[in-house]
Design a protein around this motif. Structure first.
Motif, PDB file in Angstrom:
ATOM      1  N   THR A  35       0.833  -1.202   0.000  1.00  0.00           N
ATOM      2  CA  THR A  35       0.000   0.000   0.000  1.00  0.00           C
ATOM      3  C   THR A  35       0.871   1.257   0.000  1.00  0.00           C
ATOM      4  OG1 THR A  35      -0.116   0.402   2.395  1.00  0.00           O
ATOM      5  CG2 THR A  35      -1.608  -1.266   1.495  1.00  0.00           C
ATOM      6  N   ASP A  36       0.225   2.404  -0.153  1.00  0.00           N
ATOM      7  CA  ASP A  36       0.885   3.684   0.100  1.00  0.00           C
ATOM      8  C   ASP A  36       1.074   3.845   1.605  1.00  0.00           C
ATOM      9  OD1 ASP A  36       1.066   4.539  -2.559  1.00  0.00           O
ATOM     10  OD2 ASP A  36      -0.975   5.342  -2.548  1.00  0.00           O
ATOM     11  N   PHE A  37       1.553   5.007   2.046  1.00  0.00           N
ATOM     12  CA  PHE A  37       1.688   5.278   3.477  1.00  0.00           C
ATOM     13  C   PHE A  37       0.295   5.510   4.075  1.00  0.00           C
ATOM     14  CE2 PHE A  37       5.904   6.301   1.901  1.00  0.00           C
ATOM     15  CZ  PHE A  37       6.721   5.766   2.899  1.00  0.00           C
ATOM     16  N   LEU A  38      -0.006   4.809   5.140  1.00  0.00           N
ATOM     17  CA  LEU A  38      -1.304   4.918   5.803  1.00  0.00           C
ATOM     18  C   LEU A  38      -1.122   5.557   7.177  1.00  0.00           C
ATOM     19  CD1 LEU A  38      -2.769   1.348   5.052  1.00  0.00           C
ATOM     20  CD2 LEU A  38      -2.853   3.399   3.623  1.00  0.00           C
ATOM     21  N   ASP A  39      -2.166   6.251   7.643  1.00  0.00           N
ATOM     22  CA  ASP A  39      -2.105   6.811   8.997  1.00  0.00           C
ATOM     23  C   ASP A  39      -2.551   5.743  10.010  1.00  0.00           C
ATOM     24  OD1 ASP A  39      -4.975   6.901   9.429  1.00  0.00           O
ATOM     25  OD2 ASP A  39      -5.069   8.717   8.215  1.00  0.00           O
ATOM     26  N   PRO A  40      -2.363   5.991  11.324  1.00  0.00           N
ATOM     27  CA  PRO A  40      -2.667   4.956  12.319  1.00  0.00           C
ATOM     28  C   PRO A  40      -4.101   4.436  12.267  1.00  0.00           C
ATOM     29  CG  PRO A  40      -1.336   6.661  13.329  1.00  0.00           C
ATOM     30  CD  PRO A  40      -1.700   7.161  11.956  1.00  0.00           C
ATOM     31  N   ARG A  41      -5.056   5.307  11.991  1.00  0.00           N
ATOM     32  CA  ARG A  41      -6.450   4.857  11.913  1.00  0.00           C
ATOM     33  C   ARG A  41      -6.645   3.906  10.731  1.00  0.00           C
ATOM     34  NH1 ARG A  41     -11.097   3.187  14.128  1.00  0.00           N
ATOM     35  NH2 ARG A  41     -12.809   3.436  12.653  1.00  0.00           N
ATOM     36  N   GLN A  42      -6.064   4.238   9.596  1.00  0.00           N
ATOM     37  CA  GLN A  42      -6.177   3.363   8.422  1.00  0.00           C
ATOM     38  C   GLN A  42      -5.510   2.007   8.678  1.00  0.00           C
ATOM     39  OE1 GLN A  42      -4.375   6.241   5.719  1.00  0.00           O
ATOM     40  NE2 GLN A  42      -6.295   6.413   4.586  1.00  0.00           N
ATOM     41  N   ILE A  43      -4.359   2.037   9.354  1.00  0.00           N
ATOM     42  CA  ILE A  43      -3.672   0.782   9.681  1.00  0.00           C
ATOM     43  C   ILE A  43      -4.557  -0.067  10.593  1.00  0.00           C
ATOM     44  CG2 ILE A  43      -1.682  -0.219  10.907  1.00  0.00           C
ATOM     45  CD1 ILE A  43      -0.075   2.283   9.877  1.00  0.00           C
ATOM     46  N   HIS A  44      -5.236   0.590  11.548  1.00  0.00           N
ATOM     47  CA  HIS A  44      -6.151  -0.127  12.438  1.00  0.00           C
ATOM     48  C   HIS A  44      -7.274  -0.787  11.629  1.00  0.00           C
ATOM     49  CE1 HIS A  44      -8.834  -1.050  15.764  1.00  0.00           C
ATOM     50  NE2 HIS A  44      -9.780  -0.374  15.137  1.00  0.00           N
ATOM     51  N   ILE A  45      -7.802  -0.089  10.636  1.00  0.00           N
ATOM     52  CA  ILE A  45      -8.879  -0.650   9.810  1.00  0.00           C
ATOM     53  C   ILE A  45      -8.369  -1.875   9.047  1.00  0.00           C
ATOM     54  CG2 ILE A  45     -10.359  -0.211   7.804  1.00  0.00           C
ATOM     55  CD1 ILE A  45     -10.570   2.723   8.785  1.00  0.00           C
ATOM     56  N   VAL A  46      -7.160  -1.770   8.469  1.00  0.00           N
ATOM     57  CA  VAL A  46      -6.598  -2.924   7.740  1.00  0.00           C
ATOM     58  C   VAL A  46      -6.448  -4.116   8.686  1.00  0.00           C
ATOM     59  CG1 VAL A  46      -4.680  -3.782   6.352  1.00  0.00           C
ATOM     60  CG2 VAL A  46      -5.369  -1.402   6.126  1.00  0.00           C
ATOM     61  N   GLN A  47      -5.909  -3.855   9.888  1.00  0.00           N
ATOM     62  CA  GLN A  47      -5.734  -4.935  10.870  1.00  0.00           C
ATOM     63  C   GLN A  47      -7.071  -5.576  11.229  1.00  0.00           C
ATOM     64  OE1 GLN A  47      -3.594  -2.554  13.742  1.00  0.00           O
ATOM     65  NE2 GLN A  47      -1.653  -3.583  13.313  1.00  0.00           N
ATOM     66  N   SER A  48      -8.107  -4.744  11.364  1.00  0.00           N
ATOM     67  CA  SER A  48      -9.432  -5.254  11.724  1.00  0.00           C
ATOM     68  C   SER A  48     -10.004  -6.147  10.632  1.00  0.00           C
ATOM     69  CB  SER A  48     -10.403  -4.097  11.985  1.00  0.00           C
ATOM     70  OG  SER A  48      -9.922  -3.264  13.012  1.00  0.00           O
ATOM     71  N   ILE A  49      -9.766  -5.774   9.374  1.00  0.00           N
ATOM     72  CA  ILE A  49     -10.344  -6.536   8.257  1.00  0.00           C
ATOM     73  C   ILE A  49      -9.522  -7.784   7.950  1.00  0.00           C
ATOM     74  CG2 ILE A  49     -10.865  -6.441   5.775  1.00  0.00           C
ATOM     75  CD1 ILE A  49     -11.582  -3.462   6.225  1.00  0.00           C
ATOM     76  N   ILE A  50      -8.204  -7.646   7.972  1.00  0.00           N
ATOM     77  CA  ILE A  50      -7.349  -8.809   7.689  1.00  0.00           C
ATOM     78  C   ILE A  50      -7.369  -9.759   8.889  1.00  0.00           C
ATOM     79  CG2 ILE A  50      -4.999  -9.577   7.131  1.00  0.00           C
ATOM     80  CD1 ILE A  50      -6.465  -8.014   4.872  1.00  0.00           C
ATOM     81  N   GLY A  51      -7.265  -9.154  10.094  1.00  0.00           N
ATOM     82  CA  GLY A  51      -7.405  -9.911  11.340  1.00  0.00           C
ATOM     83  C   GLY A  51      -6.621 -11.203  11.346  1.00  0.00           C
TER      84      GLY A  51
END
Length: 258
Positions: A35-51
């Motif tokens: 991905t491009d550079f993500l902010d902490p909230r976006q990283i949290h969303i990715v972690q939640s979905i990939i889990g």
């Protein structure tokens, strides 16, 4: 994926769709996706979905462990990611620092004025007179060609090894607190030890940002991974929302920038 959107904010739907597309790409092509550079909230969303996905793993890197903005690498089980896979370049700016002061805002503004989208570069480090910036490798040659001055000051870009990234000296102090609700005014009041009324005034006057976006609604709901900044009070980030107490208050863990 039973209505995954209900767990996130309405305005995050487009990003969630993007994450789902990334995951499907990795599953279908059996190849990594950066991905491009993500902010902490976006990283949290990715972690939640990939889990705890079995087929898709996730790595995060932004230059060093304390970086705020990072690139995410989604990859299949067989793949073993290395730092080079994150395609990150570190530059240091050489400029006449005995005569000129360059601010974070000036560096950011110059990069944006060159037509570079914010997601194409990571953190900007300023420590004493040293300035470094982290860039997506695909922009390496363009930056070297185009970034010759900041304001009226001529600058020279020196490529540096990633292990020579400077630490800005920022110190995050972790706190645990309880809040009556996850409304922005309640969280602001508790994290910065100010009155609820003071928090509301800051928000209504446009002095508060959540994830780098000005929020003027006192009832805005805060969530895990949010970075909050209030003018005059510094920055904080919500690390964990740890459920409710017996008295129906929310337990939160936050990091506050000293």
């Amino acid at each position: 994926m039973d209505n995954i959107y209900q767990h996130f904010r309405p305005e995050e739907k487009e990003f969630i769709d993007q994450v789902i597309n990334w995951r499907e790409f990795v599953e279908d092509s059996y190849a990594p996706k950066l991905t491009d550079f993500l902010d902490p909230r976006q990283i949290h969303i990715v972690q939640s979905i990939i889990g705890s996905e079995q087929n898709v793993k996730m790595g995060v890197f932004g230059g060093h462990a304390d970086c705020e903005r990072k690139r995410v690498l989604l990859y299949p089980e067989y793949f073993s990611p290395e730092k080079d896979d994150y395609q990150i370049v570190l530059f240091e700016l050489k400029y006449p620092n005995k005569f000129v002061t360059i601010t974070h805002r000036q560096v950011l503004g110059t990069l944006m004025s060159l037509g570079i989208k914010r997601e194409k570069f990571g953190d900007i480090f300023i420590h004493q007179e040293r300035i470094q910036l982290i860039i997506a490798k695909e922009l390496q040659e363009y930056i070297k060609l185009e970034l010759g001055q900041i304001g009226k000051t001529s600058v020279q870009l020196i490529e540096m090894p990633l292990d020579e990234v400077i630490h800005s000296g920022e110190m995050w102090h972790e706190i645990q607190t309880t809040v009556s609700s996850l409304r922005l005014d309640a969280v602001l009041s508790s994290v910065y030890h100010i009155s609820r009324q003071k928090a509301q005034t800051l928000i209504q006057h446009g002095l508060v940002k959540v994830n780098w976006r000005t929020i003027e609604q006192t009832a805005f709901t805060c969530e895990e991974g949010d970075v909050i900044s209030a003018r005059g009070f510094g920055r904080s980030k919500i690390l964990v929302i740890d459920g409710k107490t017996k008295k129906e208050k929310w337990r939160i863990h936050a990091g506050v920038l000293k």
